[in-house]
Motif scaffolding. Structure first.
Motif, PDB file in Angstrom:
ATOM      1  N   LEU A 217     -10.891   2.976  20.333  1.00  0.00           N
ATOM      2  CA  LEU A 217     -10.984   3.455  18.956  1.00  0.00           C
ATOM      3  C   LEU A 217      -9.786   2.905  18.187  1.00  0.00           C
ATOM      4  CD1 LEU A 217     -12.384   5.269  16.831  1.00  0.00           C
ATOM      5  CD2 LEU A 217     -10.806   7.096  17.540  1.00  0.00           C
ATOM      6  N   ASP A 218     -10.085   2.222  17.088  1.00  0.00           N
ATOM      7  CA  ASP A 218      -9.029   1.651  16.240  1.00  0.00           C
ATOM      8  C   ASP A 218      -9.152   2.216  14.831  1.00  0.00           C
ATOM      9  OD1 ASP A 218      -7.549  -0.885  17.619  1.00  0.00           O
ATOM     10  OD2 ASP A 218      -9.602  -0.668  18.388  1.00  0.00           O
ATOM     11  N   VAL A 219      -7.999   2.493  14.245  1.00  0.00           N
ATOM     12  CA  VAL A 219      -7.935   2.953  12.855  1.00  0.00           C
ATOM     13  C   VAL A 219      -6.994   2.011  12.106  1.00  0.00           C
ATOM     14  CG1 VAL A 219      -7.372   4.834  11.291  1.00  0.00           C
ATOM     15  CG2 VAL A 219      -8.334   5.337  13.555  1.00  0.00           C
ATOM     16  N   GLN A 220      -7.522   1.403  11.045  1.00  0.00           N
ATOM     17  CA  GLN A 220      -6.724   0.458  10.252  1.00  0.00           C
ATOM     18  C   GLN A 220      -6.603   0.959   8.820  1.00  0.00           C
ATOM     19  OE1 GLN A 220      -6.846  -4.087  10.408  1.00  0.00           O
ATOM     20  NE2 GLN A 220      -8.035  -3.693   8.556  1.00  0.00           N
ATOM     21  N   PHE A 221      -5.375   0.966   8.308  1.00  0.00           N
ATOM     22  CA  PHE A 221      -5.103   1.349   6.926  1.00  0.00           C
ATOM     23  C   PHE A 221      -4.799   0.072   6.132  1.00  0.00           C
ATOM     24  CE2 PHE A 221      -3.940   4.833   9.665  1.00  0.00           C
ATOM     25  CZ  PHE A 221      -4.504   5.935   9.047  1.00  0.00           C
ATOM     26  N   GLU A 222      -5.490  -0.078   5.016  1.00  0.00           N
ATOM     27  CA  GLU A 222      -5.316  -1.262   4.171  1.00  0.00           C
ATOM     28  C   GLU A 222      -4.836  -0.831   2.789  1.00  0.00           C
ATOM     29  OE1 GLU A 222      -7.966  -4.939   2.261  1.00  0.00           O
ATOM     30  OE2 GLU A 222      -8.733  -3.755   3.949  1.00  0.00           O
ATOM     31  N   LYS A 223      -3.654  -1.292   2.423  1.00  0.00           N
ATOM     32  CA  LYS A 223      -3.061  -0.974   1.123  1.00  0.00           C
ATOM     33  C   LYS A 223      -3.035  -2.239   0.276  1.00  0.00           C
ATOM     34  CE  LYS A 223      -0.671   1.153  -2.090  1.00  0.00           C
ATOM     35  NZ  LYS A 223      -1.287   2.193  -2.948  1.00  0.00           N
ATOM     36  N   SER A 224      -3.765  -2.235  -0.845  1.00  0.00           N
ATOM     37  CA  SER A 224      -3.850  -3.415  -1.703  1.00  0.00           C
ATOM     38  C   SER A 224      -2.590  -3.553  -2.552  1.00  0.00           C
ATOM     39  CB  SER A 224      -5.076  -3.324  -2.614  1.00  0.00           C
ATOM     40  OG  SER A 224      -6.261  -3.318  -1.852  1.00  0.00           O
ATOM     41  N   LEU A 225      -2.007  -4.746  -2.522  1.00  0.00           N
ATOM     42  CA  LEU A 225      -0.880  -5.061  -3.397  1.00  0.00           C
ATOM     43  C   LEU A 225      -1.359  -5.671  -4.704  1.00  0.00           C
ATOM     44  CD1 LEU A 225       1.609  -6.566  -0.786  1.00  0.00           C
ATOM     45  CD2 LEU A 225       1.420  -4.198  -1.582  1.00  0.00           C
ATOM     46  N   ASN A 226      -2.383  -6.499  -4.630  1.00  0.00           N
ATOM     47  CA  ASN A 226      -3.032  -7.077  -5.801  1.00  0.00           C
ATOM     48  C   ASN A 226      -4.436  -7.486  -5.382  1.00  0.00           C
ATOM     49  OD1 ASN A 226      -2.756  -9.759  -4.567  1.00  0.00           O
ATOM     50  ND2 ASN A 226      -0.613  -9.663  -5.213  1.00  0.00           N
ATOM     51  N   GLU A 227      -5.094  -8.281  -6.220  1.00  0.00           N
ATOM     52  CA  GLU A 227      -6.478  -8.637  -5.933  1.00  0.00           C
ATOM     53  C   GLU A 227      -6.622  -9.518  -4.698  1.00  0.00           C
ATOM     54  OE1 GLU A 227      -8.324 -10.341  -9.313  1.00  0.00           O
ATOM     55  OE2 GLU A 227      -8.001  -8.598 -10.591  1.00  0.00           O
ATOM     56  N   LYS A 228      -5.545 -10.180  -4.272  1.00  0.00           N
ATOM     57  CA  LYS A 228      -5.640 -11.106  -3.143  1.00  0.00           C
ATOM     58  C   LYS A 228      -4.884 -10.650  -1.899  1.00  0.00           C
ATOM     59  CE  LYS A 228      -6.450 -15.425  -5.656  1.00  0.00           C
ATOM     60  NZ  LYS A 228      -6.006 -16.832  -5.806  1.00  0.00           N
ATOM     61  N   THR A 229      -3.905  -9.794  -2.054  1.00  0.00           N
ATOM     62  CA  THR A 229      -3.010  -9.476  -0.947  1.00  0.00           C
ATOM     63  C   THR A 229      -3.071  -7.997  -0.598  1.00  0.00           C
ATOM     64  OG1 THR A 229      -1.540 -11.202  -1.788  1.00  0.00           O
ATOM     65  CG2 THR A 229      -0.661  -9.742  -0.090  1.00  0.00           C
ATOM     66  N   SER A 230      -3.088  -7.718   0.706  1.00  0.00           N
ATOM     67  CA  SER A 230      -3.096  -6.338   1.192  1.00  0.00           C
ATOM     68  C   SER A 230      -2.164  -6.215   2.383  1.00  0.00           C
ATOM     69  CB  SER A 230      -4.512  -5.912   1.606  1.00  0.00           C
ATOM     70  OG  SER A 230      -5.412  -6.003   0.528  1.00  0.00           O
ATOM     71  N   VAL A 231      -1.631  -5.012   2.564  1.00  0.00           N
ATOM     72  CA  VAL A 231      -0.832  -4.687   3.745  1.00  0.00           C
ATOM     73  C   VAL A 231      -1.743  -3.974   4.740  1.00  0.00           C
ATOM     74  CG1 VAL A 231       1.146  -3.399   4.621  1.00  0.00           C
ATOM     75  CG2 VAL A 231       1.276  -4.506   2.389  1.00  0.00           C
ATOM     76  N   LEU A 232      -1.656  -4.370   6.011  1.00  0.00           N
ATOM     77  CA  LEU A 232      -2.502  -3.801   7.061  1.00  0.00           C
ATOM     78  C   LEU A 232      -1.642  -3.081   8.092  1.00  0.00           C
ATOM     79  CD1 LEU A 232      -4.825  -6.888   7.711  1.00  0.00           C
ATOM     80  CD2 LEU A 232      -5.209  -4.995   6.116  1.00  0.00           C
ATOM     81  N   PHE A 233      -2.077  -1.880   8.462  1.00  0.00           N
ATOM     82  CA  PHE A 233      -1.414  -1.133   9.535  1.00  0.00           C
ATOM     83  C   PHE A 233      -2.497  -0.610  10.465  1.00  0.00           C
ATOM     84  CE2 PHE A 233       0.165   2.924  11.285  1.00  0.00           C
ATOM     85  CZ  PHE A 233       1.221   2.412  12.033  1.00  0.00           C
ATOM     86  N   ASN A 234      -2.340  -0.888  11.770  1.00  0.00           N
ATOM     87  CA  ASN A 234      -3.392  -0.567  12.731  1.00  0.00           C
ATOM     88  C   ASN A 234      -2.842   0.230  13.906  1.00  0.00           C
ATOM     89  OD1 ASN A 234      -4.941  -1.453  15.389  1.00  0.00           O
ATOM     90  ND2 ASN A 234      -6.393  -1.585  13.688  1.00  0.00           N
TER      91      ASN A 234
END
Length: 396
Positions: A217-234
């Motif tokens: 089981l994986d949970v990934q959080f995606e935080k958008s910085l702008n329309e092209k870039t996101s921060v990923l934490f898994n």
């Protein structure tokens, strides 16, 4: 009222400057050269009156038979020289009505040094307003503009023709709601089936595990910085179950393991269809090491590493996406409890399908294939895995 001033030379008036004089001819003199000497100006330019004045010299001296043949020492009479005066009309033109002007007149000394103010000789009577045709007024205005110093013209225009600034409304640059970047959480349960082979470096004996199954089981959080870039934490967890070896001789001490993994990275959209991800991660890896001749044991080692993924959406519609991804996992080596766990680079590939449920929530189905080549100073092992995942993507 915006006005411009221009000066037009209208009348030339003769004025006596000095009386007749006597000149002694020198070697090489001619009548025209003598006229040039008498009329010489400070700037060295030839006076336009030189030919007329030479004729006056010949007329005043009956002894001159040929103007080009003079005898050195010969005395000739130099007639009086007339200096030119100009009457100048000053015209003030109304910019709003180019056909109407106001005019005044004055006499100026033409011989004043260039660049200096004219010397006023006498002031004429004021002239009545005159009517100048628009074409003449426009041409005169252009001529004055050319002769005035550039800095003065710019200052005059800036002073008299200043345009009031208009208020500028600030544009609302807010994107439509459906174009705004959003944050997501992705929940992915998965199952993976593996073929696991082990080779003992000392005995060169090879063994193969009947089956290895990972349920994760994986949970990934995606935080958008702008329309092209996101921060990923898994964050992820796996339940690992191994069967015994096929040879019926080699035994495995522990067949059940719990693995954990964590990663942090960035996702970037190179184009609307091409995506790139880079992560740093740490994960438990399963190693099999010998305990005795026919007895092996499993060891979990938490290794730091990195992951790079490139994905391409080869089918992209308004409601779904089908894409392929290639990735590589690098894990650093380490030594623990006298055993050296070697570094490795593990390639992987996947195909996945993403569909919109209600414009916000998304579903994702994926098929993954990976190869893991890892080992220690005691064993070599190779693992080939085929996995299936079903994800739920939710905004948060």
């Amino acid at each position: 009222m915006l006005k411009r001033t221009l000066a037009l030379a209208l009348i030339t008036l003769p004025v006596l400057a000095f009386a007749d004089t006597t000149y002694v001819v020198r070697e090489g003199d001619t009548v025209l050269k003598i006229a040039d000497k008498i009329l010489a100006s400070k700037d060295g330019k030839k006076d336009p009156r030189r030919y007329a004045f030479a004729k006056k010299i010949v007329a005043a001296n009956s002894s001159i038979e040929d103007s080009n043949l003079l005898s050195p020492g010969q005395s000739i009479v130099i007639p009086e020289v007339e200096e030119k005066k100009k009457k100048v009309i000053q015209i003030v033109m109304d910019e709003n009505d180019k056909s109407t002007v106001e005019a005044s007149a004055q006499e100026v000394d033409e011989t004043a040094a260039p660049g200096k103010q004219p010397i006023v000789v006498g002031e004429a009577e004021a002239l009545a307003p005159v009517v100048v045709p628009p074409t003449v007024a426009t041409a005169a205005t252009e001529q004055v503009a050319k002769t005035e110093p550039q800095a003065a013209v710019q200052a005059e225009i800036k002073k008299e023709e200043k345009v009031p600034e208009l208020p500028v409304a600030k544009a609302d640059l807010k994107l439509p709601k459906d174009m705004e970047s959003e944050d997501f959480i992705t929940i992915t349960p998965s199952v993976e089936f593996s073929n696991f082979k082990v080779k003992n470096r000392s005995t060169l004996q090879e063994s193969e595990v009947r089956s290895k199954v990972n349920t994760g089981l994986d949970v990934q959080f995606e935080k958008s910085l702008n329309e092209k870039t996101s921060v990923l934490f898994n964050l992820g967890f796996s339940y690992v179950q191994l069967d015994q070896f096929d040879d019926g001789v080699t035994e495995l001490s522990h067949t059940i393991q719990w693995h954990k993994r964590v990663s942090l990275g960035l996702a970037y959209a190179l184009t609307p269809r091409l995506h790139f991800e880079a992560k740093v991660e740490g994960a438990d890896r399963l190693f099999i090491i010998p305990e005795s001749a026919n007895h092996l044991d499993t060891v979990d080692v938490f290794n730091p590493g990195a992951e790079i993924t490139v994905a391409w959406d080869f089918i992209h519609t308004n409601s779904s996406v089908v894409a392929a991804a290639l990735s590589g996992h690098y894990y650093d080596g380490l030594t623990e409890d006298g055993v050296t766990y070697k570094s490795s680079f593990d390639p992987a590939g996947s195909i996945y399908w993403v569909a919109n449920a209600d414009g916000k929530m998304k579903y994702r189905l994926s098929v993954d294939y990976s190869v893991r080549n890892q080992g220690t100073d005691l064993t070599e092992q190779r693992e080939e895995s085929l996995g299936f995942g079903a994800s739920l993507v939710l905004p948060w």
